[in-house]
Design a protein around this motif. Structure first.
Motif, PDB file in Angstrom:
ATOM      1  N   THR A  84       0.811  -1.217   0.000  1.00 44.36           N
ATOM      2  CA  THR A  84       0.000   0.000   0.000  1.00 44.36           C
ATOM      3  C   THR A  84       0.846   1.269   0.000  1.00 44.36           C
ATOM      4  OG1 THR A  84      -0.172  -0.124   2.423  1.00 44.36           O
ATOM      5  CG2 THR A  84      -1.963  -1.107   1.133  1.00 44.36           C
ATOM      6  N   LEU A 128       0.304   4.094  -2.657  1.00 44.72           N
ATOM      7  CA  LEU A 128      -0.047   5.435  -2.190  1.00 44.72           C
ATOM      8  C   LEU A 128       0.898   6.482  -2.769  1.00 44.72           C
ATOM      9  CD1 LEU A 128      -1.818   7.174  -0.335  1.00 44.72           C
ATOM     10  CD2 LEU A 128      -0.210   6.693   1.520  1.00 44.72           C
ATOM     11  N   ALA A 155       0.009   6.992  -6.395  1.00 45.43           N
ATOM     12  CA  ALA A 155      -1.269   7.699  -6.516  1.00 45.43           C
ATOM     13  C   ALA A 155      -1.086   9.190  -6.244  1.00 45.43           C
ATOM     14  CB  ALA A 155      -2.290   7.102  -5.556  1.00 45.43           C
ATOM     15  N   ASN A 156      -0.328   9.523  -5.225  1.00 49.30           N
ATOM     16  CA  ASN A 156      -0.100  10.934  -4.906  1.00 49.30           C
ATOM     17  C   ASN A 156       0.670  11.642  -6.020  1.00 49.30           C
ATOM     18  OD1 ASN A 156      -1.447  10.964  -2.433  1.00 49.30           O
ATOM     19  ND2 ASN A 156       0.357  10.263  -1.308  1.00 49.30           N
ATOM     20  N   TRP A 189      -8.379   8.830  -7.884  1.00 46.05           N
ATOM     21  CA  TRP A 189      -9.090   9.026  -6.616  1.00 46.05           C
ATOM     22  C   TRP A 189      -9.760   7.725  -6.171  1.00 46.05           C
ATOM     23  CZ3 TRP A 189      -8.425  12.707  -3.249  1.00 46.05           C
ATOM     24  CH2 TRP A 189      -7.964  13.959  -3.652  1.00 46.05           C
ATOM     25  N   LEU A 195      -7.080   5.681  -4.770  1.00 47.08           N
ATOM     26  CA  LEU A 195      -6.690   6.197  -3.457  1.00 47.08           C
ATOM     27  C   LEU A 195      -7.669   5.738  -2.379  1.00 47.08           C
ATOM     28  CD1 LEU A 195      -4.590   8.039  -2.065  1.00 47.08           C
ATOM     29  CD2 LEU A 195      -6.175   9.937  -2.415  1.00 47.08           C
ATOM     30  N   ILE A 247      -6.898   2.186  -1.595  1.00 46.78           N
ATOM     31  CA  ILE A 247      -5.650   2.086  -0.821  1.00 46.78           C
ATOM     32  C   ILE A 247      -5.929   2.330   0.659  1.00 46.78           C
ATOM     33  CG2 ILE A 247      -3.416   3.173  -0.378  1.00 46.78           C
ATOM     34  CD1 ILE A 247      -3.274   3.754  -3.419  1.00 46.78           C
ATOM     35  N   HIS A 248      -6.652   3.415   0.948  1.00 49.33           N
ATOM     36  CA  HIS A 248      -6.944   3.723   2.350  1.00 49.33           C
ATOM     37  C   HIS A 248      -7.872   2.678   2.967  1.00 49.33           C
ATOM     38  CE1 HIS A 248      -4.809   7.449   2.970  1.00 49.33           C
ATOM     39  NE2 HIS A 248      -5.251   7.922   1.825  1.00 49.33           N
ATOM     40  N   ALA A 272     -11.959  10.329  -0.419  1.00 49.07           N
ATOM     41  CA  ALA A 272     -11.552  10.003  -1.787  1.00 49.07           C
ATOM     42  C   ALA A 272     -12.753   9.545  -2.615  1.00 49.07           C
ATOM     43  CB  ALA A 272     -10.470   8.927  -1.770  1.00 49.07           C
TER      44      ALA A 272
END
Length: 274
Positions: free
Chosen positions: A37, A41, A44-45, A58, A61, A64-65, A87
C-alpha cells in the motif's frame, strides 16, 4: 509522409505503448494487489499532483486507504476510513455516474464495520467476565491482582476498539441510528461517559425519540455540569414522554441548577395538575 505517420502509429499500437499516466496507474494497482500500500499510495499521490481531477486515481486512493484501514493499528484506523470516504466523495464529485456504485460500497463497508464492532464488543465482554472472575478468586494474591489490572486495561481497550468500528460504520452511513447507539454503549462500557454523549445525541437525531437514550444522555449532561445541553434535550424528552417521572425530575433539576427557578415552578405546577 502521411503513410509513414500511420505506420508509426500502428507500430506503437501493436507494441502496446500506453501513456505514462496509464502505465503508472497500472503499477499502482499492481502494487495494491500485492499488498504494497505504501508504494501504491506514493504512485497515486504523484499522479494526483500531475492530474488532480483524475477520478480513476481518486478511486484507487480510496481503495488504498480502505486496505490500510483493515491492516493498520486501531489508533490509525479512523484516519484511513476518513481518507477513504473523502476520496470516494471526490470520485462522485468528478464522475457523478459512479455515485450508485460507491453508495453500494459504503453500505457494504458500513455493514462490515458494524459486524466487527459487535465481534469486538462481545470479545471485550468475555475478557471482562474472565477478569472479574479472576479478581474474585485471587483477591489476596498481589501478582494475580496485577495481572487482573492488566486484563482490565485490555477489555477497556477492546470496548474502545469496538466503538471505533461502530463510529466507522456511521461515517460510511451517517443516518445509521443503530450504529450510533452501539458506539455510545461501547464507550459507556469503556468508562467514557462524556465520549458517549455525542453518538447518543446522533442516535436521537437520526432514530427519533427513545426513552432510554433520553434518560442516559440527560444524566450524563447533568453529572458533567452541562445543563445548557441538558435543558433542550429534557424539554424534548418530557414532551415525547410526559408520563416519565425521572425525565420530569431531571428537567426540574436542570432548571434549578441553571437559575431558572420560575420555569422549575411552572413545570412543577404542570406536573401536579396532570
Amino acid at each position: 509522409m502521411r503513410r509513414l505517420l500511420l505506420f508509426v502509429a500502428l507500430v506503437f499500437a501493436v507494441q502496446g505503448i500506453v501513456p505514462e499516466s496509464q502505465a503508472q496507474l497500472r503499477r499502482a494497482n499492481r502494487a495494491l494487489e500485492r499488498g504494497n500500500t505504501e508504494e501504491a499510495l506514493s504512485l497515486a499521490n504523484e499522479m494526483l499532483e500531475e492530474d488532480p481531477d483524475n477520478h480513476r486515481v481518486w478511486n484507487l486512493l480510496a481503495r488504498i486507504h480502505g486496505s490500510q484501514a483493515s491492516t493498520s493499528p486501531m489508533d490509525e484506523y479512523l484516519m484511513h476510513v476518513e481518507a477513504m470516504i473523502e476520496a470516494y466523495n471526490k470520485v462522485i464529485e468528478l464522475r457523478p455516474q459512479e455515485e450508485s456504485d460507491i453508495g453500494n460500497r459504503m453500505i457494504l463497508f458500513s455493514s462490515q464495520s458494524f459486524n466487527k464492532g459487535i465481534e469486538e464488543f462481545n470479545y471485550a465482554i468475555a475478557v471482562q467476565s474472565d477478569t472479574l472472575n479472576a479478581q474474585s478468586d485471587t483477591l489476596n494474591a498481589q501478582s494475580d491482582t496485577l495481572n487482573a489490572q492488566s486484563d482490565t486495561l485490555r477489555w477497556v481497550q477492546h470496548f474502545r476498539d469496538s466503538a471505533k468500528y461502530f463510529q466507522a460504520s456511521t461515517m460510511a452511513l451517517p443516518d445509521s441510528a443503530g450504529a450510533y447507539v452501539n458506539w455510545a454503549f461501547a464507550l459507556l462500557r469503556a468508562g467514557d461517559e462524556l465520549g458517549a454523549a455525542e453518538p447518543m445525541a446522533k442516535a436521537l437525531e437520526y432514530g427519533g425519540p427513545d426513552e432510554t437514550l433520553y434518560d442516559l444522555l440527560a444524566r450524563i449532561y447533568l453529572t458533567k455540569g452541562m445543563e445548557a445541553d441538558a435543558l433542550p434535550l429534557l424539554e424534548e424528552a418530557v414532551e415525547a414522554y410526559p408520563e416519565n417521572a425521572n425525565l420530569q425530575d431531571y428537567l426540574l433539576n436542570a432548571y434549578n441548577v441553571s437559575g431558572q427557578n420560575d420555569r422549575a415552578l411552572e413545570k412543577y405546577a404542570e406536573a401536579v395538575a396532570d
